[in-house]
Design an enzyme around this catalytic site. Structure first.
Site, PDB file in Angstrom:
ATOM      1  N   ASP A  45       0.857  -1.229  -0.173  1.00 54.13           N
ATOM      2  CA  ASP A  45       0.033   0.029   0.076  1.00 54.13           C
ATOM      3  C   ASP A  45       1.152   1.304   0.001  1.00 54.13           C
ATOM      4  OD1 ASP A  45       0.711  -0.222   2.644  1.00 54.13           O
ATOM      5  OD2 ASP A  45      -1.157   0.025   3.565  1.00 54.13           O
ATOM      6  N   SER A  46       2.208   1.021  -0.046  1.00 54.03           N
ATOM      7  CA  SER A  46       3.146   2.162  -0.399  1.00 54.03           C
ATOM      8  C   SER A  46       2.682   2.731  -1.556  1.00 54.03           C
ATOM      9  CB  SER A  46       4.608   1.632  -0.310  1.00 54.03           C
ATOM     10  OG  SER A  46       4.742   0.503  -1.047  1.00 54.03           O
ATOM     11  N   ASP A  84      -0.834  -5.993   0.222  1.00 55.85           N
ATOM     12  CA  ASP A  84      -1.306  -5.579   1.354  1.00 55.85           C
ATOM     13  C   ASP A  84      -3.083  -5.202   1.333  1.00 55.85           C
ATOM     14  OD1 ASP A  84       0.567  -4.930   3.193  1.00 55.85           O
ATOM     15  OD2 ASP A  84       1.166  -3.090   1.811  1.00 55.85           O
ATOM     16  N   LYS A 112      -1.079  -9.459   3.131  1.00 56.86           N
ATOM     17  CA  LYS A 112      -0.315  -8.907   4.297  1.00 56.86           C
ATOM     18  C   LYS A 112      -1.163  -7.730   5.073  1.00 56.86           C
ATOM     19  CE  LYS A 112       3.382  -5.972   3.904  1.00 56.86           C
ATOM     20  NZ  LYS A 112       2.847  -4.539   4.504  1.00 56.86           N
ATOM     21  N   GLU A 114      -1.172  -5.359   8.953  1.00 58.29           N
ATOM     22  CA  GLU A 114      -0.381  -4.830   9.915  1.00 58.29           C
ATOM     23  C   GLU A 114      -1.009  -4.778  11.237  1.00 58.29           C
ATOM     24  OE1 GLU A 114       0.195  -0.616   8.694  1.00 58.29           O
ATOM     25  OE2 GLU A 114       1.134  -1.287   6.782  1.00 58.29           O
ATOM     26  N   GLU A 181       9.472  -3.649  10.457  1.00 56.16           N
ATOM     27  CA  GLU A 181      10.028  -2.223   9.753  1.00 56.16           C
ATOM     28  C   GLU A 181      10.522  -1.462  10.926  1.00 56.16           C
ATOM     29  OE1 GLU A 181       7.064  -0.749   7.229  1.00 56.16           O
ATOM     30  OE2 GLU A 181       8.271   1.241   7.155  1.00 56.16           O
TER      31      GLU A 181
HETATM   32  O1  KIV Z   1       3.407  -0.961   1.492  1.00 54.45           O
HETATM   33  C1  KIV Z   1       4.781  -1.469   1.602  1.00 54.45           C
HETATM   34  O2  KIV Z   1       5.523  -1.016   0.488  1.00 54.45           O
HETATM   35  C2  KIV Z   1       5.467  -2.193   2.855  1.00 54.45           C
HETATM   36  C3  KIV Z   1       6.853  -2.321   2.777  1.00 54.45           C
HETATM   37  C4  KIV Z   1       7.462  -0.986   3.144  1.00 54.45           C
HETATM   38  C5  KIV Z   1       7.261  -3.333   3.639  1.00 54.45           C
HETATM   39  O3  KIV Z   1       4.439  -2.635   3.665  1.00 54.45           O
END
Ligand code: KIV
Length: 263
Positions: A45-46, A84, A112, A114, A181
């Site tokens: 989600d980056s 994510d 994934k 969090e 992280e």
């Molecule tokens: O969203 C993302 O790219 C991430 C990484 C920074 C681990 O969660």
């Protein structure tokens, strides 16, 4: 090349073989990352930061993640695709199952999320229903407002022990991978040693089982480059060469160095 699976990554950890993970959000870069031999592609989600220009990941939607996951899937032959679940999409069990299913149907091989112990039940339910899970602890960007900013986590012994307990809980619940992280090198090592599943570090020092970077950071084109990032393009002939150099540096244990790590 055989397709990468949670089982093949588990075997790498058991054999002491480090592996590289990199984000990608579209088919062309996914193909380049895949062809560089990188084992896991993270549709992070980056993308809210690097593609959409937001200052956090909070505005990213499930539809955004599904769209980019499908693009990445079309460019990938070998790598395992982890996508994510974005902010607010896994607050209830029903939301978690529905949104994780949407990501898998878009082409993810694993989702994934969090957070720590509160996710144990969700992780058990997802894995029971055929959806592999990657956890994410330490600096969890979706919680930037409760963490008070993008800061190194787990610096004192109490919070370090809490993170180790969270990590074990996620593993016991059925997680196949764990991202940590922005934590001190020593904590990255303790968590990796405490778990059987592979631990993927970003700003977590050189002792984790694997490393992940955001693609645009590795290429030196992000708005801000955190301390834990290395621009692999400066010494490379072209982008495919930069991706290969990143993979090789991770596999040899040469990246990250002390200059990219926290104490
Ligand atoms: O969203 C993302 O790219 C991430 C990484 C920074 C681990 O969660």
């Amino acid at each position: 090349m055989n397709k990468i699976s949670p089982q093949s990554l588990l075997a790498k950890k058991a054999n002491g073989e480090k592996f590289a993970v990199l984000t990608a959000y579209d088919a062309t870069f996914a193909r380049a990352v895949d062809q560089a031999g990188i084992d896991v592609i993270l549709v992070g989600d980056s993308l809210g930061n690097v593609l959409q220009g937001h200052t956090s990941t909070l505005p990213v939607t499930v539809d955004d993640m599904c769209y980019h996951t499908a693009c990445v899937n079309r460019g990938t032959e070998t790598a395992l695709i982890v996508s994510d679940l974005p902010f607010g999409s896994y607050n209830t069990i029903d939301d978690t199952l529905r949104n994780a299913t949407a990501l898998m149907q878009s082409g993810a091989h694993m989702v994934k999320l969090e957070g720590g112990q509160w996710l144990a039940e969700s992780i058990s339910l997802l894995t029971e229903r055929g959806i592999p899970v990657c956890g994410h602890l330490g600096l969890t960007p979706q919680s930037v407002n409760t963490l008070g900013g993008f800061k190194v986590q787990g610096r004192d012994e109490v919070s370090a022990r809490r993170m180790i307990t969270d990590a074990k809980t996620l593993e016991d619940a059925g997680a196949s991978l764990l991202v940590i992280e922005c934590v001190p090198t020593e904590l990255g090592e303790r968590i990796s040693e405490a778990l059987s599943i592979p631990v993927i570090g970003i700003g977590a020092g050189p002792k984790t089982d694997a490393q992940v970077l955001v693609l645009h950071d590795l290429l030196g084109i992000s708005r801000r480059l955190p301390k834990f990032v290395k621009n692999f393009l400066t010494e490379a002939a072209d982008i495919p060469d930069a991706l290969t150099r990143y993979r090789e540096a991770v596999e040899r244990g040469e990246f990250p160095g002390p200059e990219h790590s926290f104490s």
